[in-house]
Design a protein around this motif. Structure first.
Motif, mmCIF file in Angstrom:
data_model
loop_
_atom_site.group_PDB
_atom_site.id
_atom_site.type_symbol
_atom_site.label_atom_id
_atom_site.label_comp_id
_atom_site.label_asym_id
_atom_site.label_seq_id
_atom_site.Cartn_x
_atom_site.Cartn_y
_atom_site.Cartn_z
ATOM 1 N N ARG A 89 48.146 44.806 36.085
ATOM 2 C CA ARG A 89 48.011 44.746 34.633
ATOM 3 C C ARG A 89 49.345 45.106 33.988
ATOM 4 N NH1 ARG A 89 44.499 42.215 36.017
ATOM 5 N NH2 ARG A 89 42.266 42.399 35.683
ATOM 6 N N ASN A 101 47.053 41.284 46.502
ATOM 7 C CA ASN A 101 47.523 39.906 46.375
ATOM 8 C C ASN A 101 49.005 39.810 46.717
ATOM 9 O OD1 ASN A 101 45.289 38.144 45.019
ATOM 10 N ND2 ASN A 101 45.252 40.131 43.961
ATOM 11 N N ASP A 148 43.114 33.531 49.816
ATOM 12 C CA ASP A 148 42.650 33.653 48.434
ATOM 13 C C ASP A 148 42.524 32.270 47.790
ATOM 14 O OD1 ASP A 148 41.880 34.918 46.126
ATOM 15 O OD2 ASP A 148 43.785 35.917 45.756
ATOM 16 N N GLU A 181 28.823 36.155 38.589
ATOM 17 C CA GLU A 181 28.504 36.717 37.273
ATOM 18 C C GLU A 181 27.008 36.885 37.056
ATOM 19 O OE1 GLU A 181 30.514 34.540 34.172
ATOM 20 O OE2 GLU A 181 32.502 35.094 34.922
ATOM 21 N N TYR A 208 31.897 40.007 37.929
ATOM 22 C CA TYR A 208 31.468 40.812 36.795
ATOM 23 C C TYR A 208 30.035 41.310 36.943
ATOM 24 C CZ TYR A 208 35.665 38.879 34.510
ATOM 25 O OH TYR A 208 36.943 38.511 34.188
HETATM 26 P P1 C2E Z 1 42.837 36.400 42.077
HETATM 27 O O1 C2E Z 1 43.626 37.027 43.139
HETATM 28 O O2 C2E Z 1 41.984 35.244 42.459
HETATM 29 O O3 C2E Z 1 41.950 37.565 41.431
HETATM 30 C C1 C2E Z 1 40.636 37.402 40.973
HETATM 31 C C2 C2E Z 1 40.611 37.160 39.478
HETATM 32 O O4 C2E Z 1 39.282 36.854 39.092
HETATM 33 C C3 C2E Z 1 41.013 38.385 38.666
HETATM 34 O O5 C2E Z 1 41.683 37.928 37.508
HETATM 35 C C4 C2E Z 1 39.666 38.968 38.288
HETATM 36 O O6 C2E Z 1 39.703 39.776 37.147
HETATM 37 C C5 C2E Z 1 38.879 37.708 38.056
HETATM 38 N N1 C2E Z 1 37.436 37.890 38.173
HETATM 39 C C6 C2E Z 1 36.767 38.741 38.978
HETATM 40 N N2 C2E Z 1 35.439 38.623 38.832
HETATM 41 C C7 C2E Z 1 35.248 37.665 37.906
HETATM 42 C C8 C2E Z 1 34.074 37.075 37.317
HETATM 43 O O7 C2E Z 1 32.939 37.417 37.624
HETATM 44 N N3 C2E Z 1 34.278 36.103 36.390
HETATM 45 C C9 C2E Z 1 35.520 35.702 36.033
HETATM 46 N N4 C2E Z 1 35.626 34.739 35.118
HETATM 47 N N5 C2E Z 1 36.648 36.220 36.562
HETATM 48 C C10 C2E Z 1 36.515 37.188 37.491
HETATM 49 P P2 C2E Z 1 43.022 38.603 36.938
HETATM 50 O O8 C2E Z 1 42.982 40.078 37.175
HETATM 51 O O9 C2E Z 1 43.219 38.110 35.554
HETATM 52 O O10 C2E Z 1 44.141 38.003 37.859
HETATM 53 C C11 C2E Z 1 44.412 36.635 37.876
HETATM 54 C C12 C2E Z 1 45.300 36.261 39.019
HETATM 55 O O11 C2E Z 1 46.591 36.867 38.876
HETATM 56 C C13 C2E Z 1 44.802 36.745 40.383
HETATM 57 O O12 C2E Z 1 43.771 35.900 40.865
HETATM 58 C C14 C2E Z 1 46.072 36.685 41.186
HETATM 59 O O13 C2E Z 1 46.325 35.375 41.619
HETATM 60 C C15 C2E Z 1 47.120 37.089 40.152
HETATM 61 N N6 C2E Z 1 47.413 38.504 40.375
HETATM 62 C C16 C2E Z 1 46.794 39.613 39.896
HETATM 63 N N7 C2E Z 1 47.356 40.737 40.369
HETATM 64 C C17 C2E Z 1 48.364 40.343 41.196
HETATM 65 C C18 C2E Z 1 49.325 41.046 42.004
HETATM 66 O O14 C2E Z 1 49.338 42.271 42.109
HETATM 67 N N8 C2E Z 1 50.219 40.267 42.697
HETATM 68 C C19 C2E Z 1 50.193 38.911 42.640
HETATM 69 N N9 C2E Z 1 51.107 38.233 43.361
HETATM 70 N N10 C2E Z 1 49.302 38.222 41.913
HETATM 71 C C20 C2E Z 1 48.396 38.936 41.203
#
Ligand code: C2E
Ligand code: MG
Ligand code: MG
Ligand code: MG
Length: 281
Positions: free
Chosen positions: A63, A118, A180, A240, A259
């Motif tokens: 974040r 990730n 992933d 969800e 969620y």
């Molecule tokens: P990701 O690795 O596929 O992470 C899962 C995403 O799905 C997360 O979004 C999470 O909040 C979201 N999610 C989980 N449960 C649900 C649900 O029930 N419904 C919906 N609509 N979404 C859900 P987030 O946190 O916004 O992160 C988005 C992407 O950003 C991640 O997808 C990942 O690819 C990247 N990311 C996040 N943190 C890191 C990190 O530390 N390093 C790297 N390289 N990429 C990151």
């Protein structure tokens, strides 16, 4: 006040482009400072065992709360970090921070089996990735078997030979590997079988039409079967609704996150949530 149509188009087009480029430049500058300003943090989302409702671990999610731009979504700043190369120092910070947190939780008696992190494709292709992971494990004391690295299908399949070498070297450290966003790229089935993988994470886009849309259900069914036939753990992202969970369980998908169970939350909240989940004894 351009006279010809062509020049008129030009005069409208260029300011729009520079404005976008300027914004991007400014965001990148802010991101460059974000680490030093302590604007980055990790949230944690529970990884669930669907049949028992037990929490098996957590995925660390980055974040960015910028003092200037407010909360910026990972979908916006992660690609920016990747394009600018900033993902290398940021990713290193994420890995150390997540491992440190996992170790703290274990020491506090929480049975966090898996701490998932990730790894960006850029980071994964970086020659130092194996040393970076080894260093994070060593300096934090997190047992390697507790760490799961999430690597996207695209990162694995675009440089197959190098990916194979890197995966084997990472496995030597004792960590787990998850694919992933599975299903959004193009996987060579031969390599899926040959790579030392532990888990497939079905991309959340596949769950949107489940269980109403029979076509979508069939697709999810196929991916779950594929994972199981390869001997891999299968986890569905983005659960969800109770109906989605039910469908997945009936298809033999044993793991999930979404969620329905919990949103990603700060470390302190995760502890409270985790304690509240434990059966009263
Ligand atoms: P990701 O690795 O596929 O992470 C899962 C995403 O799905 C997360 O979004 C999470 O909040 C979201 N999610 C989980 N449960 C649900 C649900 O029930 N419904 C919906 N609509 N979404 C859900 P987030 O946190 O916004 O992160 C988005 C992407 O950003 C991640 O997808 C990942 O690819 C990247 N990311 C996040 N943190 C890191 C990190 O530390 N390093 C790297 N390289 N990429 C990151
Ligand atoms: Mg992930
Ligand atoms: Mg990811
Ligand atoms: Mg994903």
């Amino acid at each position: 006040r351009a006279k010809s149509k062509g020049r008129n188009t030009f005069s409208h087009y260029v300011p729009a482009l520079t404005e976008k480029a300027r914004e991007r430049f400014e965001l990148e500058r802010a991101l460059r400072e974000a680490m030093a300003m302590e604007e980055l943090s990790l949230h944690y989302q529970p990884l669930m065992e669907l049949d028992t409702g037990r929490c098996l671990g957590a995925e660390a999610l980055l974040r960015w709360n910028s003092h200037r731009h407010g909360q910026v979504a990972p979908g916006t700043f992660v690609p920016l970090a990747e394009d600018s190369g900033l993902i290398v120092p940021i990713g290193s910070w994420v890995l150390h921070q997540a491992c440190r947190q996992g170790k703290l939780w274990l020491d506090a008696g929480m049975n966090v089996q898996t701490l998932a992190v990730n790894i960006s494709p850029i980071q994964f292709m970086h020659q130092d990735i194996v040393r970076l992971v080894a260093g994070a494990l060593q300096s934090t004391g997190l047992p390697p078997s507790r760490l799961e690295l999430e690597i996207t299908e695209g990162a694995l399949m675009s440089h197959i030979d190098q990916a194979g070498h890197t995966l084997h070297a990472l496995k030597q450290l004792g960590v787990r590997i998850a694919v992933d966003d599975f299903g959004t790229g193009y996987s060579s089935l031969a390599y899926l079988r040959r790579f030392p993988l532990d888990k497939l994470k079905i991309d959340k886009s596949f769950l949107v039409g489940v269980p109403e849309d029979t076509g979508e259900c069939q697709l999810v069914r196929t991916v779950v079967d594929l994972g199981r036939n390869l001997g891999l753990e299968v986890l569905a992202e983005g659960i969800e609704t109770a109906a989605q969970r039910c469908f997945l369980q009936s298809e033999g998908c044993h793991h999930g996150q979404g969620y329905l169970f919990a949103r990603p939350m700060p470390a302190e909240h995760f502890v409270c949530w985790y304690q509240a989940q434990l059966p009263v004894s």
